[in-house]
Every structure is written in C-alpha cells, then in structure tokens.
Motif scaffolding. Structure first.
Motif, PDB file in Angstrom:
ATOM      1  N   CYS A  14      45.347  35.122  48.008  1.00  0.00           N
ATOM      2  CA  CYS A  14      44.245  35.465  47.133  1.00  0.00           C
ATOM      3  C   CYS A  14      43.023  35.312  47.978  1.00  0.00           C
ATOM      4  O   CYS A  14      42.720  34.244  48.418  1.00  0.00           O
ATOM      5  CB  CYS A  14      44.149  34.591  45.925  1.00  0.00           C
ATOM      6  SG  CYS A  14      42.647  34.928  45.051  1.00  0.00           S
ATOM      7  N   CYS A  15      42.334  36.342  48.172  1.00  0.00           N
ATOM      8  CA  CYS A  15      41.232  36.321  49.103  1.00  0.00           C
ATOM      9  C   CYS A  15      41.790  35.895  50.440  1.00  0.00           C
ATOM     10  O   CYS A  15      41.102  35.255  51.204  1.00  0.00           O
ATOM     11  CB  CYS A  15      40.145  35.374  48.660  1.00  0.00           C
ATOM     12  SG  CYS A  15      39.674  35.673  46.964  1.00  0.00           S
ATOM     13  N   LYS A  73      43.690  35.172  40.457  1.00  0.00           N
ATOM     14  CA  LYS A  73      43.311  36.562  40.293  1.00  0.00           C
ATOM     15  C   LYS A  73      42.143  36.911  41.226  1.00  0.00           C
ATOM     16  O   LYS A  73      41.415  36.030  41.663  1.00  0.00           O
ATOM     17  CB  LYS A  73      42.912  36.834  38.842  1.00  0.00           C
ATOM     18  CG  LYS A  73      44.053  36.675  37.855  1.00  0.00           C
ATOM     19  CD  LYS A  73      43.580  36.986  36.438  1.00  0.00           C
ATOM     20  CE  LYS A  73      44.721  36.846  35.447  1.00  0.00           C
ATOM     21  NZ  LYS A  73      44.275  37.141  34.046  1.00  0.00           N
ATOM     22  N   LYS A  75      38.540  37.841  42.494  1.00  0.00           N
ATOM     23  CA  LYS A  75      37.238  37.443  41.972  1.00  0.00           C
ATOM     24  C   LYS A  75      36.336  38.671  41.895  1.00  0.00           C
ATOM     25  O   LYS A  75      36.276  39.465  42.829  1.00  0.00           O
ATOM     26  CB  LYS A  75      36.610  36.375  42.863  1.00  0.00           C
ATOM     27  CG  LYS A  75      37.382  35.059  42.869  1.00  0.00           C
ATOM     28  CD  LYS A  75      36.688  34.013  43.723  1.00  0.00           C
ATOM     29  CE  LYS A  75      37.438  32.695  43.698  1.00  0.00           C
ATOM     30  NZ  LYS A  75      36.771  31.652  44.532  1.00  0.00           N
ATOM     31  N   TYR A  77      32.463  40.152  41.119  1.00  0.00           N
ATOM     32  CA  TYR A  77      31.035  39.864  41.041  1.00  0.00           C
ATOM     33  C   TYR A  77      30.325  41.173  40.716  1.00  0.00           C
ATOM     34  O   TYR A  77      30.710  42.243  41.192  1.00  0.00           O
ATOM     35  CB  TYR A  77      30.516  39.314  42.367  1.00  0.00           C
ATOM     36  CG  TYR A  77      31.303  38.144  42.901  1.00  0.00           C
ATOM     37  CD1 TYR A  77      30.935  36.831  42.624  1.00  0.00           C
ATOM     38  CD2 TYR A  77      32.427  38.353  43.705  1.00  0.00           C
ATOM     39  CE1 TYR A  77      31.666  35.757  43.120  1.00  0.00           C
ATOM     40  CE2 TYR A  77      33.161  37.287  44.208  1.00  0.00           C
ATOM     41  CZ  TYR A  77      32.776  35.993  43.910  1.00  0.00           C
ATOM     42  OH  TYR A  77      33.504  34.940  44.406  1.00  0.00           O
ATOM     43  N   VAL A  87      30.400  33.337  47.992  1.00  0.00           N
ATOM     44  CA  VAL A  87      31.798  33.325  47.561  1.00  0.00           C
ATOM     45  C   VAL A  87      32.552  32.086  48.029  1.00  0.00           C
ATOM     46  O   VAL A  87      33.776  32.024  47.921  1.00  0.00           O
ATOM     47  CB  VAL A  87      32.525  34.587  48.062  1.00  0.00           C
ATOM     48  CG1 VAL A  87      31.944  35.827  47.420  1.00  0.00           C
ATOM     49  CG2 VAL A  87      32.460  34.693  49.588  1.00  0.00           C
ATOM     50  N   THR A 153      34.655  43.219  44.260  1.00  0.00           N
ATOM     51  CA  THR A 153      35.909  42.527  43.956  1.00  0.00           C
ATOM     52  C   THR A 153      36.513  42.020  45.251  1.00  0.00           C
ATOM     53  O   THR A 153      36.621  42.769  46.224  1.00  0.00           O
ATOM     54  CB  THR A 153      36.905  43.461  43.257  1.00  0.00           C
ATOM     55  OG1 THR A 153      36.296  44.022  42.083  1.00  0.00           O
ATOM     56  CG2 THR A 153      38.170  42.710  42.854  1.00  0.00           C
TER      57      THR A 153
END
Length: 244
Positions: A14-15, A73, A75, A77, A87, A153
């Motif tokens: 995730c990221c 999930k 993120k 913005y 972030v 995103t």
C-alpha cells in the motif's frame, strides 16, 4: 548499485514496495537492477481441474492461524488550485493517479522524492506515475500547481497499476502497467500525440531495464522488453504495446 530483491512474490504494497524512476521525458537510461521486490506478473485466470477429495482420516485437525490483515486502501487527496499535500514518509514503491479534468492553465505535480517532476502539461490531465523506484527512496509530500479541482490517489502497484496478463495492452496518456507473458521484444506505437513519448520498463525477473523510447510525436518500432515487466508510459496520444 540497485538491488533486486525476491521477484515474483505476491504484491503487498500500500503506497509501496520499493520502486521509483526518473519520470516524464527522459530519466534513467541505464540497465542497472531496480528494486522490484514483491511485484508479481498478472495471471491469465486459468485454473487446473480440482483434485478428488481425500478420504476422511481420524487425524486431529491442523491448528488454524489468523488471516493477515487486509492491505490499507489507497489514500485519496483532493483540492482546488495550488497546494502542498503532505503524505507522511513513503519509502516503498507506489503508484499515484492524478486527475484535473477541468484544468485550463499549467498543470504541474511534483514530489519531494527522487523523481521530482511527475506531471507538467497545459490543460486537463489524468494519468498514473510510479514513485519510489530507487532503493532507499523517500517521498513525504507532493506539490500541486493547477487552476481547477484535482484529485491525487496514492496506492500500491497491485491497487492502481494497469494489468496486462497477456503482455498486450493499449491506452492513452500516462500510465503504469504490469505486463505478463514471457516475451523478449515488443512492438510499441504512439499516435495522435504531438508531445514527448517516453517508455521505461524493468523486468520482474532480473530487475534490469531502463529507458526504451524517448521520442516526440508519433512512433512505431520494436524494442527489447523482457516480460513480465513493470512499464511506465509517458504520452499525450494513443499508444500500444504488443509482444512479438
């Protein structure tokens, strides 16, 4: 030196999982390894026939373990006009999707990570870029310059990258793609675009790759592309990638 970790593991980012390249119009043309650990090629969805059920036994049932927690999930913005989006510390490979569908002036997106300038165009924009391709990368914020409403995103490769299990894919504009298949070369085209057409690709098996194409306007040609691979396309027109 770029270090390739284990290849072909299940994507669990995730990221991130560690992957950032110099983006948009130039960048890394070397062939050194990149950290693509954890990125797996998409599957075609075929399954083998189920094996017959084993006869019941009197052995005690195996102990169960708790299922791993679901990945966070992506993120999201959003805002309007110029802004700085903090972030936190993102050290792993991630994909960002930036959209400003009604922008009419300069549209710019920068990160404080190694890739720096991610988007630099005029007018409306929607596209994807990767961040943190280089080992030990650190992204903590994005700088937005627009005159309209925008959405940013940030998610993992598994969540946001386009999947192409067969190694054949087409699209328009900027994109990040996970190519499946087992090709060594690919026919690549770009049409109906007048700006930079740039393609970077890194093998998911060897970690090797780099800049494949850096042209202006239309393009058609065959280039070495060792699939499965992680690919980034920078374009303002229609493009296609087909294994040959």
């Amino acid at each position: 030196m770029w270090i390739l970790g284990g290849v072909g593991a299940v994507v669990a980012l995730c990221c991130g999982v560690g992957l950032v390249a110099t983006l948009a119009g130039g960048g890394d043309s070397g062939t050194g390894n990149k950290n693509v650990t954890g990125v797996s090629a998409p599957t075609t969805g075929t399954t083998s026939a189920a094996a017959p059920a084993a006869a019941p036994t009197s052995a005690a049932p195996a102990p169960t373990t708790a299922a791993p927690p679901p990945a966070p999930k992506p993120k999201v913005y959003s805002g309007r006009g110029d802004d700085v989006v903090k972030v936190g510390q993102l050290t792993d490979l991630a994909v960002i999707k930036f959209s400003c569908p009604r922008c009419t002036s300069n549209t710019v997106l920068k990160s404080d990570g190694p890739e720096g300038l991610l988007v630099n165009t005029i007018g409306a924009y929607t596209g994807k870029r990767w961040i943190n391709l280089e080992e030990d990368s650190l992204t903590t914020q994005f700088e937005v310059e627009t005159n309209g409403k925008w959405t940013l995103t940030v998610g993992s490769v598994d969540q946001l990258a386009t999947k192409a299990a067969s190694g054949k894919v087409s699209g328009r504009g900027d994109d990040v793609i996970v190519l499946g298949g087992a090709a060594e070369t690919a026919k690549i085209t770009h049409s109906k675009g007048a700006g930079n057409f740039v393609v970077h690709a890194y093998s998911l098996e060897s970690g090797e790759g780099g800049l494949l194409i850096n042209e202006i306007g239309g393009y058609s040609g065959t280039r070495p592309l060792e699939a499965p691979a992680l690919v980034q396309v920078t374009a303002d027109g229609n493009w296609s990638i087909s294994p040959v």
